[in-house]
Design an enzyme around this catalytic site. Structure first.
Site, mmCIF file in Angstrom:
data_model
loop_
_atom_site.group_PDB
_atom_site.id
_atom_site.type_symbol
_atom_site.label_atom_id
_atom_site.label_comp_id
_atom_site.label_asym_id
_atom_site.label_seq_id
_atom_site.Cartn_x
_atom_site.Cartn_y
_atom_site.Cartn_z
ATOM 1 C CE LYS A 32 51.473 67.293 44.177
ATOM 2 N NZ LYS A 32 51.137 68.539 44.275
ATOM 3 C CB THR A 33 47.203 69.184 41.423
ATOM 4 O OG1 THR A 33 47.834 68.779 41.898
ATOM 5 C CG2 THR A 33 46.567 70.569 40.748
ATOM 6 C CG ASP A 224 51.965 72.224 44.402
ATOM 7 O OD1 ASP A 224 52.087 71.215 44.702
ATOM 8 O OD2 ASP A 224 52.488 72.310 43.408
ATOM 9 C CD GLU A 225 55.106 68.208 43.534
ATOM 10 O OE1 GLU A 225 56.031 68.046 44.657
ATOM 11 O OE2 GLU A 225 54.911 68.162 42.822
ATOM 12 C CD GLN A 255 55.440 61.642 45.250
ATOM 13 O OE1 GLN A 255 55.607 61.866 43.798
ATOM 14 N NE2 GLN A 255 54.225 61.600 45.591
ATOM 15 N NE ARG A 607 55.138 58.554 39.693
ATOM 16 C CZ ARG A 607 54.650 59.300 40.762
ATOM 17 N NH1 ARG A 607 53.998 60.461 39.748
ATOM 18 N NH2 ARG A 607 54.451 59.869 41.856
#
Length: 749
Positions: A32-33, A224-225, A255, A607
């Site tokens: 994503k980043t 973002d997010e 998430q 994770r």
């Protein structure tokens, strides 16, 4: 473009399609980043967009800094001209320039949380309100929640629902405090953190020319997010992008785990409704985890109804199966996790930093910390402090230590005015000076306070002395748990924490309960011959006295799952996989809450890169009582093909008649229990409904309840006047009922 060559096709699509509204749904570990970073770089380098015309909003300064650095590697120093930062930092920049339009000077003060709570404390005092009911934490949380939902003080005091809610919590003045707080902030030319959002929305709503100015400035808006945005953040950014519609949001509905902070998952779920011409891009390839871990994550999240469908996959190796660790108790769970980490380290030559232990609540860290320390495994707590270093734990331990040793001057200083009883620093200094001048202990001065002080201070200290002496009597007569429980309650510490219903207050209350649970377990352990409080304190001193250096070198990471979002580790342990713990008992009242808990589990699973371990205990101390636990429904939801039980570490044995340490009658009925969502009662009891005498009730009996309808008794907890029955109801699942109040009607079989 060199940077495009490293991208897969969906990632490339997310980078080059820059015009119009876009939503990039980015599965865990899908890059994503990288996509967001290269999209901004592409705007500057390939589209020749002036960085001053790009607005990029993130949730942390760290994320913004890392993204800016990556963009700079592609486009050079031009990246420094981006409008990039957190919502609060960017909106504060806008407010500095436009503040006079809202009646504020440009150099307005920004109050941090402590400043805001201090002002609230003053207002409560000025209004002569009960500071135990109107605690700063509670009031601040209420005001903050209102602002994040764009509810002004005027809206608040005119809404009968909010007023009724405040009445029910015995805080009818919250609306008036909100009004006074806002007015006092304005007079002080100050804004709190929530105002940086609230006032920006007000600015754009009431001053169209200002809104138009920033709409013309920001040709492209990127967020973002996005799943973590609240109503206020979404409405502001929608206004900013209204003219050109070049808005790109990046996130993952799976998430979304911050509803308790005001995040609204409907922002991402309903984004397409607001932008019908939306380009939807799904990043579904996971580069982080093994095939087995990805499959388990998918099998969990597909149970949620409210979601944007996607199928995350990976080209990585199959990997190991998920390992399930079962323990008799939470202490044993800690030992199993520590032993497993030690063996993994030795077999695979791994570093401590390649391991993380995640848990639902901070209080769970206690048993894990103790086990790691005993095996000399170094660790660090992220987003919190070590269990025995937490303020509320040190407060209660100080009471216990001073009761056992009244010459402990440091403990005295900590507790003499805790909870507040009007003994200020000046009075404490006088006591210390008197002890020094007369060559006696501080405790002796306190016991003879009338010889050294007069007036109200002497009365208060005399009461304190009497209380401590009564504690000493209890310690002499009772075991460590009974004495500690009495001290926690009588001192007022437990009551003060219980009344604080904020997230922080609940955590602190749980932590103190966990300390009491640890003392209860110490007392119940037949290996401990001396069950006195002094012996327990000696054990704790040995634990807390271990030299724990502060460097962040090679250490195992311990943290709550909420803190783990955005991180990744080679090996991950998820502890406390038990019903009512994870999912939390407080999150079972609605489907929305339960689905948020399931998303939290999804975050925890994803994770892990290489190995994932799940652990649970069959018994856990809760409120000083040994409670039988069931494995979490989330464990049941995993396809058994992906799980193996680690027999090397699992030491669960069948309890015997003489086994006093572990629970008897452990209930294991995962298949029997139904994961139902409570709903409004459709059951209406008959007019002749009359409760039965439950003295001889037994398991297997069919019973009727005036609210829950018909069910079957599956377990009984015989404890004198506190007898309880666990009943499996058709529409409501299992309920544990106190028989003296339950109003059950027993039907013949």
């Amino acid at each position: 473009m060199d940077y495009l060559e490293s991208l897969n096709e969906p990632q490339k699509e997310g980078v080059i399609n820059t015009e119009g509204p876009s939503m990039i749904i980015a599965g865990a570990g899908s890059g994503k980043t990288r996509v967001l970073t290269f999209r901004i770089a592409h705007l500057i380098k390939a589209k020749n967009i002036d960085p001053f015309n790009i607005l990029a909003l993130t949730f942390t300064n760290k994320a913004a800094g890392e993204m800016r650095q990556r963009i700079e590697e592609v486009v050079g120093s031009d990246a420094r001209n981006l409008w990039m930062g957190t919502f609060h930092s960017v909106f504060a920049r806008i407010l500095r320039a436009e503040a006079p339009k809202l009646g504020y000077p440009s150099n307005f003060t920004i109050y941090d949380t402590d400043d805001a709570k201090s002002l609230i404390k003053s207002i409560v005092k000025e209004k002569n309100l009960d500071d135990k009911l109107y605690k700063p934490n509670i009031v601040y949380s209420r005001i903050s929640g209102a602002k994040n939902r764009l509810i002004s003080w005027q809206d608040y005091i005119n809404n009968p629902i909010y007023l009724a809610d405040d009445e029910s919590t015995m805080r009818p003045e919250l609306g008036n405090i909100y009004q006074t707080y806002v007015n006092r902030c304005f007079k002080a030319s100050a804004m709190d953190f929530d105002d940086l959002l609230f006032k920006t929305h007000e600015l754009f709503r009431d001053h169209p020319q200002v809104l138009n100015k920033y709409q013309q400035r920001f040709h492209y808006v990127l967020i973002d997010e996005f799943q973590d945005t609240n109503i206020c953040q979404y409405k502001i950014t929608r206004k900013l992008a209204a003219v050109r519609q070049n808005v790109c949001v990046v996130g993952d509905d799976a998430q979304s785990i911050y509803a308790f902070r005001g995040a609204d998952i409907s922002n991402i779920l309903n984004f397409e409704k607001d932008y019908p011409e939306l380009r939807l891009i799904k990043l579904e390839q996971n580069y982080r985890s093994t095939k087995n871990i990805v499959a388990v994550a998918n099998s969990i999240i597909e149970k949620n109804r409210a979601q944007l469908k996607k199928k995350v996959w990976t080209a990585n190796d199959e990997g190991d199966l998920i390992e399930l660790l079962k323990a008799n108790s939470d202490n044993e769970e800690g030992r199993l996790i520590a032993s497993s980490i030690f063996e993994e380290k030795m077999q695979n030559q791994l570093r401590n930093s390649e391991f993380a232990v995640l848990y639902r609540t901070n209080s769970q860290s206690r048993a894990i910390e103790e086990a790691l320390r005993k095996m000399n495994l170094k660790y660090k707590i992220i987003g919190g402090v070590s269990f025995y270093q937490r303020r509320e734990i040190k407060d209660l331990l100080a009471y216990l230590r001073f009761t056992v040793n009244p010459n402990d001057e440091e403990s005295l200083k900590r507790i003499i005015n805790l909870p507040k009883r009007g003994i200020g620093p000046g009075t404490i200094n006088k006591i210390i000076v008197a002890a020094d001048e007369h060559a006696i202990s501080v405790w002796e001065v306190i016991c003879n306070i009338r010889s050294f002080l007069t007036g109200r201070a002497a009365n208060t200290i005399e009461d304190f002395c009497t209380m401590i002496k009564s504690f000493q009597v209890e310690v002499g007569k009772k075991d460590a748990y009974e004495a500690a429980n009495h001290i926690a309650k009588t001192s007022g510490l437990l009551k003060g924490l219980y009344e604080d219903k904020t997230i922080e207050g609940l955590n602190r209350f749980e932590n103190v309960q966990e300390l009491l649970n640890a003392i209860k377990e110490f007392v119940d352990n037949p290996e401990n011959e001396n069950q006195g409080l002094d012996t327990f304190l000696q054990e704790v001193a040995l634990i807390t006295g271990i030299d724990n250096d502060n460097d962040d070198g090679d250490k195992i990471t311990l943290m709550t799952i909420h803190m783990a979002k955005g991180l990744e580790f080679r090996n991950v342990y998820i502890a406390g996989m038990e019903e009512d713990l994870f999912p939390s008992q407080m999150m079972l009242s609605s489907r929305a809450d339960l689905e948020e808990e399931r998303r939290l589990f999804y975050v925890a699973i994803t994770r892990a890169e290489t190995k994932l371990f799940l652990s649970y205990a069959l018994t856990r101390y809760r409120f000083g009582r040994l409670k039988s636990c069931e494995p979490s429904r989330f464990v049941e939801e995993i396809d058994p093909a992906f799980i193996k039980e680690n027999s090397k570490f699992n030491t669960v044995h069948a309890p015997t008649r003489n086994d006093n340490y572990y629970a008897r009658n452990l209930v294991s009925n995962l298949n029997k229990r139904k994961a139902v969502i409570p709903k409004k009662s459709s059951y209406v009891p008959p007019p002749d409904f009359e409760p039965s005498d439950t003295t001889n009730i037994s398991t297997g009996m069919r019973v009727e309840h005036p609210k829950f309808g018909f069910g079957e008794v599956v377990a009984l907890d015989e404890n004198g006047a506190n007898r309880k029955a666990k009943v499996l109801f058709k529409d409501y699942g299992e309920k544990t009922l106190l028989l003296s109040f339950a109003k059950l009607k027993i039907h013949d079989q």
